[in-house]
Design a protein around this motif. Structure first.
Motif, short mmCIF file in Angstrom:
data_model
loop_
_atom_site.label_atom_id
_atom_site.label_comp_id
_atom_site.label_asym_id
_atom_site.label_seq_id
_atom_site.Cartn_x
_atom_site.Cartn_y
_atom_site.Cartn_z
N ASP A 69 35.10 49.16 43.30
CA ASP A 69 36.09 49.32 44.37
C ASP A 69 36.90 48.05 44.63
O ASP A 69 37.83 48.06 45.45
N LYS A 71 39.60 45.34 44.32
CA LYS A 71 40.97 45.30 43.80
C LYS A 71 41.37 43.88 43.40
O LYS A 71 40.87 42.90 43.94
N ASN A 74 47.10 40.87 43.18
CA ASN A 74 48.23 40.71 42.27
C ASN A 74 49.43 39.98 42.88
O ASN A 74 50.46 39.82 42.21
N ASP A 75 49.30 39.52 44.13
CA ASP A 75 50.38 38.71 44.70
C ASP A 75 50.46 37.36 43.98
O ASP A 75 51.52 36.73 43.95
N THR A 109 50.98 44.04 32.14
CA THR A 109 50.88 45.27 32.92
C THR A 109 49.91 45.05 34.08
O THR A 109 48.79 44.60 33.88
N LYS A 110 50.37 45.35 35.28
CA LYS A 110 49.52 45.15 36.46
C LYS A 110 48.39 46.18 36.49
O LYS A 110 48.59 47.36 36.22
N ALA A 111 47.21 45.70 36.83
CA ALA A 111 46.05 46.58 37.00
C ALA A 111 45.62 46.53 38.46
O ALA A 111 45.79 45.50 39.13
N THR A 112 45.04 47.60 38.96
CA THR A 112 44.64 47.65 40.38
C THR A 112 43.21 47.18 40.58
O THR A 112 42.95 46.35 41.46
N TYR A 113 42.29 47.70 39.78
CA TYR A 113 40.86 47.42 39.98
C TYR A 113 40.32 46.51 38.89
O TYR A 113 40.59 46.71 37.70
N ASP A 116 38.12 48.31 36.12
CA ASP A 116 38.95 49.07 35.17
C ASP A 116 39.65 48.13 34.20
O ASP A 116 39.73 48.39 32.99
#
Length: 207
Positions: A69, A71, A74-75, A109-113, A116
């Motif tokens: 869970d 994150k 990415n800022d 490429t931006k990833a969120t988690y 993952d």
């Protein structure tokens, strides 16, 4: 041998030695996130020696969070910084250009988690190594395991066992000597197609 292991950010040599020697690899997907581990950190060989690459994450220490869970923060432009660090460290290595096109998209490429993203990085590395692993993922957290060798302790960056791996030529070894157990990227860029043979021939220190 079946093993249980954490997915980490570009796993180090010890992680990969454990995995290539396993009959089946089970990835721990349901544990709590812990800071200052290889979950969001890897080490490469920079011009000044061992260099940590850390992925910034959004994590509360007060409320326990599941690894899956957590994150990525990415800022911060961390992907660009990590790629520049890899360029600086390895552009003169024998095999950097050989794998560059496969790896560069991971830093664009931006990833969120974080979990993952680590799994995606791992899959790309397996493609580079031409390594096919028989693997599965946990669905619940088990403190102890039966019929599976527990290698989850390898995730602890601060408490890792010293490893006596064979030397291979590293870009800056004439400056700082051989640095063992760095990210799989160090081995890949320096040894190329021989990297898998190297991993298969190594022995892990007992955990």
């Amino acid at each position: 041998m079946n093993i249980l292991i954490h997915p980490t950010y570009f796993p180090n040599i010890a992680h990969f030695v454990a995995m290539v020697k396993a009959k089946h690899v089970v990835f721990e997907m349901d544990d709590n996130f812990v800071k200052q581990t290889y979950r969001n950190r890897t080490y490469i060989y920079g011009a000044n020696g061992k260099l940590a690459l850390n992925i910034p994450v959004i994590h509360s220490q007060k409320n326990r969070q599941k690894y899956r869970d957590v994150k990525i923060f990415n800022d911060e432009n961390w992907q660009s910084l990590h790629w520049k660090s890899l360029l600086s460290a390895y552009r003169t290595s024998p095999f950097f250009e050989y794998y560059e096109d496969e790896l560069q998209p991971l830093f664009q490429t931006k990833a969120t988690y974080i979990l993952d993203f680590n799994m995606t990085c791992f899959e790309v590395i397996c493609d580079c190594l031409q390594l096919e692993l028989d693997s599965s993922k946990t669905e619940t957290f088990q403190k102890t395991t039966e019929g599976t060798t527990d290698f989850r302790s390898l995730v602890n960056a601060k408490k890792e066992q010293p490893q006596t791996f064979e030397t291979y030529t590293q870009v800056f070894s004439n400056k700082h000597g051989f640095i063992p157990n760095l990210s799989i990227l160090d081995l890949l860029f320096n040894e190329g197609p021989n990297a898998l043979n190297y991993l298969e021939s190594q022995t892990l220190a007992s955990q």
